[in-house]
Design an enzyme around this catalytic site. Structure first.
Site, PDB file in Angstrom:
ATOM      1  N   ASN A  30      50.852  55.116  40.477  1.00  0.00           N
ATOM      2  CA  ASN A  30      50.994  54.794  38.982  1.00  0.00           C
ATOM      3  C   ASN A  30      50.056  54.042  38.360  1.00  0.00           C
ATOM      4  OD1 ASN A  30      53.411  56.643  39.140  1.00  0.00           O
ATOM      5  ND2 ASN A  30      54.764  54.918  39.294  1.00  0.00           N
TER       6      ASN A  30
ATOM      7  N   ILE B 154      58.411  59.894  23.845  1.00  0.00           N
ATOM      8  CA  ILE B 154      57.177  59.179  23.537  1.00  0.00           C
ATOM      9  C   ILE B 154      57.054  58.551  22.528  1.00  0.00           C
ATOM     10  CG2 ILE B 154      56.039  60.576  25.567  1.00  0.00           C
ATOM     11  CD1 ILE B 154      54.551  62.243  23.087  1.00  0.00           C
TER      12      ILE B 154
ATOM     13  N   GLN C 170      57.312  55.497  21.396  1.00  0.00           N
ATOM     14  CA  GLN C 170      56.806  54.184  21.513  1.00  0.00           C
ATOM     15  C   GLN C 170      55.200  54.553  21.675  1.00  0.00           C
ATOM     16  OE1 GLN C 170      58.262  51.033  20.875  1.00  0.00           O
ATOM     17  NE2 GLN C 170      59.758  52.927  20.275  1.00  0.00           N
TER      18      GLN C 170
ATOM     19  N   ASP D 166      62.107  52.839  40.667  1.00  0.00           N
ATOM     20  CA  ASP D 166      61.551  54.060  41.733  1.00  0.00           C
ATOM     21  C   ASP D 166      62.061  53.531  43.131  1.00  0.00           C
ATOM     22  OD1 ASP D 166      58.367  54.060  39.938  1.00  0.00           O
ATOM     23  OD2 ASP D 166      60.447  54.864  39.545  1.00  0.00           O
TER      24      ASP D 166
ATOM     25  N   ARG E 210      53.918  65.036  45.484  1.00  0.00           N
ATOM     26  CA  ARG E 210      53.364  64.788  44.339  1.00  0.00           C
ATOM     27  C   ARG E 210      53.192  63.270  44.523  1.00  0.00           C
ATOM     28  NH1 ARG E 210      57.079  63.901  39.847  1.00  0.00           N
ATOM     29  NH2 ARG E 210      55.457  62.589  39.298  1.00  0.00           N
TER      30      ARG E 210
HETATM   31  C1  EPZ Z   1      56.476  54.862  34.569  1.00  0.00           C
HETATM   32  O1  EPZ Z   1      57.234  56.084  33.865  1.00  0.00           O
HETATM   33  C2  EPZ Z   1      56.488  55.608  35.874  1.00  0.00           C
HETATM   34  N1  EPZ Z   1      55.444  56.673  36.072  1.00  0.00           N
HETATM   35  C3  EPZ Z   1      57.842  55.869  36.658  1.00  0.00           C
HETATM   36  O2  EPZ Z   1      57.603  56.079  37.883  1.00  0.00           O
HETATM   37  C4  EPZ Z   1      58.618  54.596  36.459  1.00  0.00           C
HETATM   38  O3  EPZ Z   1      59.872  54.999  36.811  1.00  0.00           O
HETATM   39  C5  EPZ Z   1      58.689  54.151  35.098  1.00  0.00           C
HETATM   40  O4  EPZ Z   1      57.298  53.710  34.281  1.00  0.00           O
HETATM   41  C6  EPZ Z   1      59.376  52.876  35.091  1.00  0.00           C
HETATM   42  O5  EPZ Z   1      58.754  51.726  35.909  1.00  0.00           O
HETATM   43  C7  EPZ Z   1      54.196  56.543  35.805  1.00  0.00           C
HETATM   44  O6  EPZ Z   1      53.672  55.312  35.976  1.00  0.00           O
HETATM   45  C8  EPZ Z   1      53.435  57.869  36.024  1.00  0.00           C
HETATM   46  P1  EPZ Z   1      58.603  54.087  30.749  1.00  0.00           P
HETATM   47  P2  EPZ Z   1      57.215  55.965  32.198  1.00  0.00           P
HETATM   48  O7  EPZ Z   1      57.788  54.146  29.861  1.00  0.00           O
HETATM   49  O8  EPZ Z   1      55.973  55.236  31.706  1.00  0.00           O
HETATM   50  C9  EPZ Z   1      61.944  54.847  27.728  1.00  0.00           C
HETATM   51  C10 EPZ Z   1      57.500  57.513  39.770  1.00  0.00           C
HETATM   52  O9  EPZ Z   1      58.602  57.880  40.466  1.00  0.00           O
HETATM   53  N2  EPZ Z   1      61.038  55.157  26.734  1.00  0.00           N
HETATM   54  O10 EPZ Z   1      58.479  52.806  31.134  1.00  0.00           O
HETATM   55  O11 EPZ Z   1      57.523  57.236  31.733  1.00  0.00           O
HETATM   56  C11 EPZ Z   1      62.161  55.824  28.848  1.00  0.00           C
HETATM   57  O12 EPZ Z   1      62.939  56.753  28.350  1.00  0.00           O
HETATM   58  C12 EPZ Z   1      57.716  57.344  38.396  1.00  0.00           C
HETATM   59  O13 EPZ Z   1      56.531  57.267  40.232  1.00  0.00           O
HETATM   60  C13 EPZ Z   1      61.413  55.324  25.281  1.00  0.00           C
HETATM   61  O14 EPZ Z   1      62.423  55.188  25.046  1.00  0.00           O
HETATM   62  O15 EPZ Z   1      58.382  55.168  32.104  1.00  0.00           O
HETATM   63  C14 EPZ Z   1      62.875  54.880  29.850  1.00  0.00           C
HETATM   64  O16 EPZ Z   1      64.353  54.963  29.686  1.00  0.00           O
HETATM   65  C15 EPZ Z   1      59.182  57.944  37.958  1.00  0.00           C
HETATM   66  N3  EPZ Z   1      60.280  55.605  24.508  1.00  0.00           N
HETATM   67  C16 EPZ Z   1      62.281  53.465  29.791  1.00  0.00           C
HETATM   68  O17 EPZ Z   1      61.683  53.591  28.233  1.00  0.00           O
HETATM   69  C17 EPZ Z   1      58.871  55.809  25.044  1.00  0.00           C
HETATM   70  O18 EPZ Z   1      58.018  56.076  24.008  1.00  0.00           O
HETATM   71  C18 EPZ Z   1      61.222  53.323  30.674  1.00  0.00           C
HETATM   72  O19 EPZ Z   1      60.235  54.378  30.645  1.00  0.00           O
HETATM   73  C19 EPZ Z   1      58.708  55.653  26.377  1.00  0.00           C
HETATM   74  C20 EPZ Z   1      59.522  55.227  27.077  1.00  0.00           C
END
Ligand code: EPZ
Length: 452
Positions: free
Chosen positions: A57, A158, A160, A339, A431
């Site tokens: 990540n 997305i 945010q 995770d 992956r």
């Molecule tokens: C990152 O995902 C990681 N992926 C995820 O790992 C990890 O679980 C997650 O962060 C949380 O730590 C990568 O880094 C590629 P978030 P990301 O934006 O960035 C909500 C793995 O297995 N949200 O922190 O997509 C979202 O729906 C993967 O390695 C909004 O509402 O996670 C979620 O409920 C799985 N609006 C929460 O925030 C937004 O614009 C956290 O999501 C963005 C997110």
């Protein structure tokens, strides 16, 4: 040496010769191609030492970030996983020259990159391709990428990310599933995130590093992978301060230089092996880690009765027969990592008593529960909470991985079950875990890939 093989892309890829060792970072290993499932014999115990790879990540943010500069980029300690192979395909399809002279190393020359619309067939293959929005917007002031996909953990908006790009002066449109972002000039802004988001925090950083003036990101996520990405950006000449805290300040710069960077260890891969040792009553030394990044898990393992010894760059885990139940609540870093929620659920099926897991980060991250119940686990899900009644034996069964971390959890469940487990959906595992079969073999347990 033959050139690395790539997926078909919109235009010929600029692949430079690769070193003998480096071939594997540019394409999935033959051992992975075509394999359909893992066969996991039960009642095995983890024993041995394992060296942890670079953090997926962090790597999936750093590779798109390498497009920000026209100078040379060298990244070490990259994991050999299909997400990296796909990102290499994408940046090469945009015109970057990519080679891999050494194992785990990628050299990127993005000076010839002239496109801001990577091939949709490549971008659609991994969620982390959304980082191309921030990096191409930061480089060219324009980008077009399809709405990101990803594991089905519930809605993954997305909004945010878009809030940040808009604040920086970009116009964002969604046309037939393609996100089109354009900015005549990116100007620093004061952005307050409504949700603590790893992706949004990093993506806004990528777009802001060359914006005119100062950007402040408040309510930023604090994950170590964000700090690693910020360190990479600063090494190429950016001015990012405060990564790892909830306020990140960025002074835009006009030009960027060359950079060499070593990716931090993967705390989620490390945590997966720690839990495997605890769950199978085994013993493992997890090497080349940053122990602080694993504090939430080490604390939880000790709480349930597992022996955990922490060194400067290693963690020793000794599983105990008697395991206590516990309540686990996932939260953004430094909370318990979402995770590791599926793997720790498998551990808690062995506890003597009832445990509870509350998933506070994703709306629907319990898809692994039904498959675990097929193996005999007694788990009840109510909304974001799962109640695990421990002390029931698990039995090998045919189960299917629906996402990366759920897949890892099934390997652990198969190792501690009675009988054989056939695990399909292993493309999810490949992956994010390099050579998962060989890595577990190093820990004295046998797992086989099968073509049928
Ligand atoms: C990152 O995902 C990681 N992926 C995820 O790992 C990890 O679980 C997650 O962060 C949380 O730590 C990568 O880094 C590629 P978030 P990301 O934006 O960035 C909500 C793995 O297995 N949200 O922190 O997509 C979202 O729906 C993967 O390695 C909004 O509402 O996670 C979620 O409920 C799985 N609006 C929460 O925030 C937004 O614009 C956290 O999501 C963005 C997110």
């Amino acid at each position: 040496m033959a050139k690395g093989s790539f997926h078909a892309a919109a235009k010929p890829l600029q692949v430079v010769q690769n070193g003998a060792e480096g071939e594997n970072l540019l394409k999935a290993r033959d051992s992975i191609h075509g394999t359909k499932c893992l066969i996991i014999e039960g009642e095995q115990r983890i024993r041995g030492d394992i060296r942890i790879n670079g953090a997926k990540n962090a790597a999936v943010a750093i590779l798109p970030a390498s497009l920000l500069t026209e100078r040379s980029v060298k990244v070490d300690n990259l994991p050999n996983i299909t997400d990296i192979h796909k990102l290499v395909d994408i940046i090469a399809a945009l015109g970057a020259k990519v080679n891999s002279p050494l194992k785990g190393q990628l050299c990127v020359d993005a000076s010839a990159v002239n496109g801001f619309a990577p091939p949709a067939n490549l971008v659609n293959q991994l969620r982390a391709s959304y980082y191309l929005m921030g990096s191409l917007l930061g480089r060219f002031g324009q980008v077009e990428v399809p709405m990101p996909g990803g594991c089905d953990l519930g809605p993954r908006p997305i909004d945010q990310h878009i809030k940040g790009f808009t604040a920086l002066g970009a116009k964002v449109e969604l046309e037939h599933g393609v996100v089109k972002i354009k900015a005549r000039k990116l100007r620093g802004a004061h952005i307050y995130l409504d949700v603590v988001s790893v992706g949004a925090t990093i993506n806004i950083m990528l777009a802001a590093v060359k914006a005119e003036g100062k950007t402040i990101i408040e309510n930023a996520a604090k994950e170590p992978e964000i700090v690693d990405t910020a360190n990479f950006l600063n090494a190429m000449g950016c001015q990012v301060v405060g990564a790892g805290t909830d306020v990140i300040k960025i002074n835009g710069v006009k030009s960027l230089g060359e950079v060499e960077h070593k990716v931090i260890p993967d705390r989620i891969e490390a945590g997966t092996f720690m839990i495997a040792a605890a769950a199978t009553c085994g013993e493992a030394q997890i090497c080349d880690v940053i122990p602080k990044h694993l504090d939430p898990l080490s604390a939880k393992l000790k709480e349930v009765g597992t022996e955990v010894e922490v060194g400067p760059d290693w963690i020793q885990v000794r599983g105990k027969t008697k395991l206590l139940p516990s309540d686990v609540k996932t939260f953004p870093y430094p909370g318990f990592p979402t995770d590791l929620q599926p793997p720790v659920m498998v551990l808690l099926t062995r506890a003597q008593g009832t445990s509870m897991i509350t998933e506070n980060v994703f709306e629907r991250r319990f898809r692994h529960v039904d498959e675990l119940k097929k193996m005999g686990a007694q788990i009840k899900v109510e909304g974001r909470t799962a109640v695990i009644e421990g002390g029931h034996k698990l039995f090998g069964a045919p189960v299917k991985a629906m996402d990366l971390r759920g897949g890892a959890a099934f390997i652990i469940a198969g190792l501690k079950s009675e009988g054989k487990t056939i695990l399909t959906g292993i493309e999810h595992i490949d992956r994010g875990y390099e050579d998962i079969v060989e890595r577990f073999k190093k820990l004295s347990v046998s797992i086989e890939r099968s073509l049928v």
